[in-house]
Scaffold this motif. Sequence first.
Motif, PDB file in Angstrom:
ATOM      1  N   ASP A 162       0.871  -1.185   0.000  1.00  0.00           N
ATOM      2  CA  ASP A 162       0.000   0.000   0.000  1.00  0.00           C
ATOM      3  C   ASP A 162       0.907   1.233   0.000  1.00  0.00           C
ATOM      4  OD1 ASP A 162      -2.039   1.816   0.331  1.00  0.00           O
ATOM      5  OD2 ASP A 162      -2.588   1.168   2.352  1.00  0.00           O
ATOM      6  N   ASP A 167     -14.252   3.959 -10.419  1.00  0.00           N
ATOM      7  CA  ASP A 167     -15.311   2.941 -10.421  1.00  0.00           C
ATOM      8  C   ASP A 167     -16.671   3.626 -10.330  1.00  0.00           C
ATOM      9  OD1 ASP A 167     -13.935   0.377 -10.424  1.00  0.00           O
ATOM     10  OD2 ASP A 167     -13.333   0.762  -8.362  1.00  0.00           O
ATOM     11  N   ALA A 198     -11.266   3.631  -6.826  1.00  0.00           N
ATOM     12  CA  ALA A 198     -12.669   3.629  -6.416  1.00  0.00           C
ATOM     13  C   ALA A 198     -13.418   4.833  -6.988  1.00  0.00           C
ATOM     14  CB  ALA A 198     -12.757   3.622  -4.891  1.00  0.00           C
ATOM     15  N   ASP A 226      -8.586  13.245  -2.404  1.00  0.00           N
ATOM     16  CA  ASP A 226      -7.668  12.133  -2.660  1.00  0.00           C
ATOM     17  C   ASP A 226      -6.715  12.609  -3.764  1.00  0.00           C
ATOM     18  OD1 ASP A 226      -6.297   9.813  -3.153  1.00  0.00           O
ATOM     19  OD2 ASP A 226      -8.056   8.531  -2.920  1.00  0.00           O
ATOM     20  N   GLY A 235      -9.117  -0.330 -10.153  1.00  0.00           N
ATOM     21  CA  GLY A 235      -7.976   0.106  -9.347  1.00  0.00           C
ATOM     22  C   GLY A 235      -8.083   1.521  -8.825  1.00  0.00           C
ATOM     23  N   PHE A 271     -10.137  -4.235  -3.830  1.00  0.00           N
ATOM     24  CA  PHE A 271      -9.626  -5.011  -2.697  1.00  0.00           C
ATOM     25  C   PHE A 271      -8.748  -4.138  -1.820  1.00  0.00           C
ATOM     26  CE2 PHE A 271      -9.682  -7.699  -6.569  1.00  0.00           C
ATOM     27  CZ  PHE A 271     -10.859  -8.362  -6.295  1.00  0.00           C
TER      28      PHE A 271
HETATM   29  C1  IPD Z   1      -7.334   2.732  -3.561  1.00  0.00           C
HETATM   30  C2  IPD Z   1      -8.170   2.622  -4.813  1.00  0.00           C
HETATM   31  C3  IPD Z   1      -8.570   1.186  -5.064  1.00  0.00           C
HETATM   32  C4  IPD Z   1      -9.290   0.593  -3.890  1.00  0.00           C
HETATM   33  C5  IPD Z   1      -8.447   0.713  -2.626  1.00  0.00           C
HETATM   34  C6  IPD Z   1      -8.076   2.172  -2.388  1.00  0.00           C
HETATM   35  P1  IPD Z   1      -5.545   4.717  -3.358  1.00  0.00           P
HETATM   36  O1  IPD Z   1      -7.057   4.094  -3.274  1.00  0.00           O
HETATM   37  O2  IPD Z   1      -9.316   3.415  -4.718  1.00  0.00           O
HETATM   38  O3  IPD Z   1      -9.424   1.055  -6.185  1.00  0.00           O
HETATM   39  O4  IPD Z   1      -9.560  -0.758  -4.163  1.00  0.00           O
HETATM   40  O5  IPD Z   1      -9.231   0.239  -1.554  1.00  0.00           O
HETATM   41  O6  IPD Z   1      -7.253   2.234  -1.245  1.00  0.00           O
HETATM   42  O7  IPD Z   1      -4.775   4.045  -2.269  1.00  0.00           O
HETATM   43  O8  IPD Z   1      -5.029   4.409  -4.697  1.00  0.00           O
HETATM   44  O9  IPD Z   1      -5.794   6.163  -3.128  1.00  0.00           O
END
Ligand code: IPD
Length: 268
Positions: free
Chosen positions: A34, A195, A192, A79, A190, A162
């Motif tokens: 992460d 999505d 959200a 974000d 990948g 995920f």
């Molecule tokens: C992630 C993305 C991803 C989702 C993860 C998030 P990030 O955000 O939105 O699609 O599956 O749960 O943590 O870390 O790239 O800002």
Amino acid sequence: MHVAETVAREAGELIRTGREGEVSVAATKSSAQDVVTAMDLASEALLRRRLAELRPGDGVLGEEDALTQSSSGTWWVVDPIDGTVNYLYGLPAYAVSVAAVTSPAGTDPDPATWTVLAGCVVAPQDGRTYVAGLGQGATLDGQALQVNQAQPLIDCLVGTGFGYVAARRRSQARVLAELLPQVRDIRRIGSAALDLCALASGGLDLYYERGLQPWDLAAGSLIAQEAGAVVTGLRGQPAGEAMTVAGPPARVHDLVAYLEASGADQDS
Ligand code: IPD
């Protein structure tokens, strides 16, 4: 809406041009996979600086830095790169997400209680800009958005994502394995935010994910809602970290029922 779009576009341009150089990992968060890139930090710094200039007195809740309090009653939920792993690998599905929210007096912004007033998601790689205002509809590059009509579950293209921690992934994999034979197919984009924008623009029929943070869903949830989606949690709860489910009103309950029955809001 204008402020959200202005700052999201500026941050989008920063990270798009920054992707042309070397992408360096600055830190890790919930697991070693992460990651936070230097551009996540630079993008959030830009967003915070520009919001302070344009909206002094508003608070900011962002992915990479501490909550700044609000004296106006409005917070910006940002974000700086949603889809950081895609960004790291040079895949185009990453975005900047910016939303304006209000919270009940005396409370910090929380998806369970906030009202999202405006949101913008910019996908800088192809320049797509999704915008919504509460009660004002949602647009993609100025064109009004509308979710797909409800299809039988077996005909639905379903987006999900995920977490980064193994125990959660084990349970997410179990839920997915049982769902996959019941739907047209699954997409794991990948990001959200993208999505939820894909759902709003007809690129997905349904979406669900456990583990979303406020900045992952603030702008995208309003864009999806303003395009006609229901965005909800399980067991009568609002959308949030435990579970976020989104889709046309006539179909979302089928997915909610399956997720509730399979205990998708718990890690087992
Ligand atoms: C992630 C993305 C991803 C989702 C993860 C998030 P990030 O955000 O939105 O699609 O599956 O749960 O943590 O870390 O790239 O800002």
